[in-house]
Enzyme design. Structure first.
Site, mmCIF file in Angstrom:
data_model
loop_
_atom_site.group_PDB
_atom_site.id
_atom_site.type_symbol
_atom_site.label_atom_id
_atom_site.label_comp_id
_atom_site.label_asym_id
_atom_site.label_seq_id
_atom_site.Cartn_x
_atom_site.Cartn_y
_atom_site.Cartn_z
ATOM 1 N N SER A 43 8.025 23.711 10.156
ATOM 2 C CA SER A 43 8.693 23.429 8.871
ATOM 3 C C SER A 43 7.862 22.416 8.080
ATOM 4 O O SER A 43 8.058 22.260 6.880
ATOM 5 C CB SER A 43 10.103 22.881 9.112
ATOM 6 O OG SER A 43 10.076 21.801 10.024
ATOM 7 N N GLU A 176 18.976 29.682 15.196
ATOM 8 C CA GLU A 176 18.945 29.276 13.783
ATOM 9 C C GLU A 176 19.793 30.216 12.925
ATOM 10 O O GLU A 176 19.604 31.435 12.937
ATOM 11 C CB GLU A 176 17.486 29.254 13.269
ATOM 12 C CG GLU A 176 17.424 28.859 11.799
ATOM 13 C CD GLU A 176 16.059 28.381 11.312
ATOM 14 O OE1 GLU A 176 15.131 28.228 12.127
ATOM 15 O OE2 GLU A 176 15.936 28.156 10.098
HETATM 16 O O1 KIV Z 1 10.105 24.312 12.215
HETATM 17 C C1 KIV Z 1 11.146 23.698 12.476
HETATM 18 O O2 KIV Z 1 11.368 22.557 12.053
HETATM 19 C C2 KIV Z 1 12.126 24.380 13.331
HETATM 20 C C3 KIV Z 1 13.497 23.799 13.380
HETATM 21 C C4 KIV Z 1 14.175 23.949 12.097
HETATM 22 C C5 KIV Z 1 14.278 24.346 14.500
HETATM 23 O O3 KIV Z 1 11.817 25.339 13.931
#
Ligand code: KIV
Length: 257
Positions: A43, A176
């Site tokens: 993310s 998710e």
């Molecule tokens: O990339 C991320 O931060 C994630 C979380 C939202 C679980 O995969």
């Protein structure tokens, strides 16, 4: 399986598992005190680099941020996301997972997907690389960002995939944006902990993107709860600094040599 991972699995059906993301040392060292798992999530692509999806995140980006996070994480399990296109075959996955582990000294890697990734997960776990799964909404391949598990067929697939991932050797699964009753069913069915993000209170633990809960990211997703307004604090501090400098109140003798 090493003792850190075994102890993590034992948390199932005990107190809820606390997990947050970190992309750098300072945040990692603050959240580490209160977390069981710190995730270096891909993310970071959208949160830090303004990418429209996580697809553009590279292995090198994940490694550099994870090296920084490693300096802040002392007690939590540290998990690093394998970015898009770094685990297309068992061979590629093994090479890249080994690189992530050796360069960052993290405890485990996370990858997104179900049945298609079973062989890859088996290859990693056979090579003693702890793997966390990720089901439901899969940002690396998602076409739309709707929650999952409304349709019967989709529910069956996700439930089946959770069992397949457990059999393949993952030690935990991120769920998710999954409909509540499905998240509950998966959590009851499998023996490893489920960590939810937009997947109801029924999961064994919860994860959020730290920038979201701190109010630093402008995301408006339903599953995000803003626990602080750090943006305001940074803004106010910057304004105070600016005023002091303009009025020659900073630096004083105290801050000079
Ligand atoms: O990339 C991320 O931060 C994630 C979380 C939202 C679980 O995969």
């Amino acid at each position: 399986m090493n003792s850190k991972i075994i102890n993590f699995i034992k948390r199932k059906n005990k107190s809820k598992i606390i997990s947050l993301t970190a992309y750098s040392k300072n945040i990692a060292s603050i959240i580490d005190k209160h977390c069981d798992l710190v995730l270096v999530g891909d993310s970071l692509g959208s949160v830090l680099y303004n990418f429209s999806s996580t697809k553009k995140v590279t292995l090198d980006m994940m490694i550099e941020h994870s090296k920084s996070v490693r300096m802040g994480v002392k007690k939590s399990l540290m998990v690093v996301d394998m970015p898009h296109n770094t685990y297309r075959t068992p061979r590629e996955a093994l090479r890249n997972a080994k690189k992530i582990i050796s360069k960052t000294k993290c405890d485990a890697v996370k990858l997104e997907g179900g049945k298609k990734f079973v062989q890859i997960i088996k290859t990693l776990t056979k090579n003693k690389i702890p793997v966390m799964g990720h089901l439901g909404l899969l940002p690396q391949s998602a076409i739309n960002f709707k929650f999952k598990g409304k349709e019967t067929k989709e529910r069956k697939t996700i439930l089946r995939d959770s069992k397949l991932l457990e059999e393949a050797g993952v030690f935990s699964i991120v769920l998710e944006c999954i409909e509540s009753s499905l998240a509950k069913e998966i959590t009851k069915t499998i023996k490893i902990p489920t960590i939810g993000i937009g997947a109801s209170v029924h999961c064994d633990g919860q994860v959020l993107v730290t920038d979201d809960l701190m109010g630093l990211n402008k995301i408006k997703a339903r599953f995000v709860k803003k626990y602080a307004n750090i943006e305001k604090q940074i803004n106010d501090a910057t304004l105070k600094f600016k005023k002091d400098v303009l009025k020659r109140k900073f630096p004083t003798k105290k801050h000079s040599y």
